[in-house]
Design an enzyme around this catalytic site. Structure first.
Site, PDB file in Angstrom:
ATOM      1  N   ASP A  95       0.901  -0.955  -0.032  1.00  0.00           N
ATOM      2  CA  ASP A  95      -0.026   0.278   0.136  1.00  0.00           C
ATOM      3  C   ASP A  95       0.897   1.293   0.136  1.00  0.00           C
ATOM      4  O   ASP A  95       2.269   1.148   0.135  1.00  0.00           O
ATOM      5  CB  ASP A  95      -0.864   0.008   1.171  1.00  0.00           C
ATOM      6  CG  ASP A  95      -0.465  -0.168   2.608  1.00  0.00           C
ATOM      7  OD1 ASP A  95       0.954   0.126   2.624  1.00  0.00           O
ATOM      8  OD2 ASP A  95      -0.775  -0.282   3.497  1.00  0.00           O
ATOM      9  N   ASP A 269      -7.945  -7.255   0.868  1.00  0.00           N
ATOM     10  CA  ASP A 269      -7.190  -7.571   1.969  1.00  0.00           C
ATOM     11  C   ASP A 269      -7.760  -6.992   3.181  1.00  0.00           C
ATOM     12  O   ASP A 269      -8.516  -6.061   3.034  1.00  0.00           O
ATOM     13  CB  ASP A 269      -5.776  -6.762   1.386  1.00  0.00           C
ATOM     14  CG  ASP A 269      -5.918  -5.359   2.183  1.00  0.00           C
ATOM     15  OD1 ASP A 269      -5.458  -5.080   3.091  1.00  0.00           O
ATOM     16  OD2 ASP A 269      -6.671  -4.387   1.455  1.00  0.00           O
ATOM     17  N   CYS A 307     -14.020 -28.063   8.221  1.00  0.00           N
ATOM     18  CA  CYS A 307     -12.489 -27.490   7.822  1.00  0.00           C
ATOM     19  C   CYS A 307     -11.434 -28.699   7.837  1.00  0.00           C
ATOM     20  O   CYS A 307     -11.349 -29.446   8.797  1.00  0.00           O
ATOM     21  CB  CYS A 307     -12.104 -26.310   8.627  1.00  0.00           C
ATOM     22  SG  CYS A 307     -10.597 -25.512   8.317  1.00  0.00           S
ATOM     23  N   CYS A 309      -7.997 -27.571   7.578  1.00  0.00           N
ATOM     24  CA  CYS A 309      -7.024 -26.875   7.712  1.00  0.00           C
ATOM     25  C   CYS A 309      -5.923 -27.884   8.833  1.00  0.00           C
ATOM     26  O   CYS A 309      -6.611 -28.608   9.619  1.00  0.00           O
ATOM     27  CB  CYS A 309      -7.076 -25.590   8.052  1.00  0.00           C
ATOM     28  SG  CYS A 309      -7.542 -25.241   9.935  1.00  0.00           S
ATOM     29  N   CYS A 312      -7.502 -27.757  12.379  1.00  0.00           N
ATOM     30  CA  CYS A 312      -8.678 -28.471  12.752  1.00  0.00           C
ATOM     31  C   CYS A 312      -8.381 -30.022  12.417  1.00  0.00           C
ATOM     32  O   CYS A 312      -8.911 -30.885  13.074  1.00  0.00           O
ATOM     33  CB  CYS A 312      -9.756 -28.215  11.676  1.00  0.00           C
ATOM     34  SG  CYS A 312     -10.347 -26.407  11.834  1.00  0.00           S
ATOM     35  N   HIS A 338      -6.127 -21.092  11.243  1.00  0.00           N
ATOM     36  CA  HIS A 338      -7.468 -21.500  10.872  1.00  0.00           C
ATOM     37  C   HIS A 338      -8.123 -20.090  10.184  1.00  0.00           C
ATOM     38  O   HIS A 338      -8.710 -20.560   8.953  1.00  0.00           O
ATOM     39  CB  HIS A 338      -8.126 -21.871  12.158  1.00  0.00           C
ATOM     40  CG  HIS A 338      -9.602 -21.964  11.747  1.00  0.00           C
ATOM     41  ND1 HIS A 338     -10.129 -23.148  11.111  1.00  0.00           N
ATOM     42  CD2 HIS A 338     -10.936 -21.106  11.935  1.00  0.00           C
ATOM     43  CE1 HIS A 338     -11.362 -23.060  10.873  1.00  0.00           C
ATOM     44  NE2 HIS A 338     -11.784 -21.769  11.348  1.00  0.00           N
TER      45      HIS A 338
END
Length: 380
Positions: A95, A269, A307, A309, A312, A338
């Site tokens: 940015d 974002d 989930c 991931c 998890c 997560h």
């Protein structure tokens, strides 16, 4: 104009008009719509670059203002640029520093040349101009840079916003003139205008005439109601070139990601997923979950049963709650992983829904499961 950044349209969803695409950059390509994890100080908080890659992120964002102050853009340049400095070989967006100047410094003076303000770390006097913002970002070496703009507060008067938009357009011209690396860094313009359609139209017209390789919509997700944000997106997005990427700045709640994609946005974002993770708030397929609550002390199931991931697959709610209550850093790493994975997975599902011409149906299904359709639903 630079061809460092190129947008390729793959498909348009027949239900909603949302678009599936690919953004090509000097450090690789990524599919859109995409959520960009935020690595403010050349690091996505508590995550390694390898972990961020593993969860599927194709691009991350870093912060010009913070890296200017620490360690200094000269040091990053000496290291070979931001990619080498932080060991990230995929695309990076930086940015302009404008948002931090206007949000972190309560003592500032805006002039035509730039902004005088104080360093939020030590109080030193600083000055940031379009030329300085370009110098810093050229040294950092990100694939996508942002023009220096003013990010006015919400609400603001029409008169203030009009003067701000006109100044931002003049600053955008100066950014283009000062941009030293158009061959390998794409510069995006930022459309401002608050909640005023007339000013959004003028800002978009000014910036499109400058032929940037991509465009951001700024000044939303700054405190305005969701209906105003969506109305401004519906009005503004069609004013931007269809053959170039569109980026909605600072948005990361699941509902806004889906609604933004439906309104033609390609890139998003936000610090939201890691910020709320540090407080024990998790995004799940069944809604918002505050893992510190006592009811999870003996819950040995995963954060989200739907989930897959790393968190998890390996750790229970009871264990994660224990870590956070004990102020163990590993707990924050697990909730951060997560939440970031959840948003990457959400965007994968959004892209798949566009492929199948069913994003409208997907939105309804997701909102129902998440609880967004319930009266007084808790959001982030």
């Amino acid at each position: 104009m630079s061809q460092a950044i190129r947008y390729e349209l793959i498909k348009t969803d027949k239900q909603t008009g949302a678009r599936l695409g690919i953004v090509h950059t000097p450090h690789g390509s990524f599919e859109t719509p995409a959520f960009m994890p935020v690595g403010t100080q050349a690091s996505v908080k508590t995550m390694s670059p390898e972990e961020v890659k593993d969860m599927g992120a194709g691009i991350i964002l870093s912060n010009t203002y913070h890296l200017w102050l620490r360690p200094g853009h000269d040091i990053v340049r000496e290291a070979g640029g931001l990619h080498k400095f932080m060991n990230w070989d995929r695309p990076i967006l930086t940015d302009s520093g404008g948002f931090q100047v206007f949000s972190l410094s309560h003592i500032r003076k805006i002039e035509e040349e730039g902004v005088h303000f104080r360093n939020h770390l030590n109080g030193d006097k600083l000055f940031l101009s379009p030329e300085k913002a370009m110098e810093i970002q050229n040294a950092l070496g990100a694939d996508i840079m942002m023009a220096f703009d003013e990010c006015p507060p919400f609400p603001a008067t029409f008169e203030y916003m009009k003067a701000s938009v006109e100044r931002t357009s003049r600053w955008a011209e100066r950014c283009l003139e000062a941009h030293a690396r158009p061959h390998d860094q794409g510069l995006f313009g930022i459309v401002q205008g608050g909640e005023f359609e007339e000013l959004r139209k003028q800002s978009a017209k000014d910036l499109v005439s400058m032929d940037f390789p991509g465009y951001a919509i700024g000044g939303l997700s700054v405190g305005e109601p969701k209906d105003i944000m969506n109305r401004m997106l519906e009005y503004t997005t069609p004013l931007l070139p269809a053959e170039k990427p569109r980026y909605l700045m600072g948005v990361g709640s699941p509902d806004s990601l889906i609604d933004g994609a439906i309104r033609g946005i390609d890139m998003f974002d936000c610090v939201l997923p890691t910020r709320i993770a540090r407080n024990g708030t998790c995004m799940t397929s069944e809604g918002r979950l505050v893992i510190k609550n006592a009811k999870f002390a003996r819950d040995f199931g995963p954060l989200d049963p739907n989930c897959d991931c790393y968190t998890c697959r390996n750790y229970s709610r009871a264990y994660i709650r224990h870590l956070l209550k004990a102020e163990e850093t590993f707990g924050i790493r697990l909730t951060s992983y997560h939440n970031l994975y959840f948003l990457q997975d959400l965007m994968r599902n959004v892209r798949q829904a566009i492929r199948e011409d069913r994003l409208g149906d997907f939105r309804e299904e997701f909102f129902e499961a998440y609880g967004f359709n319930k009266p007084n639903a808790k959001n982030f």
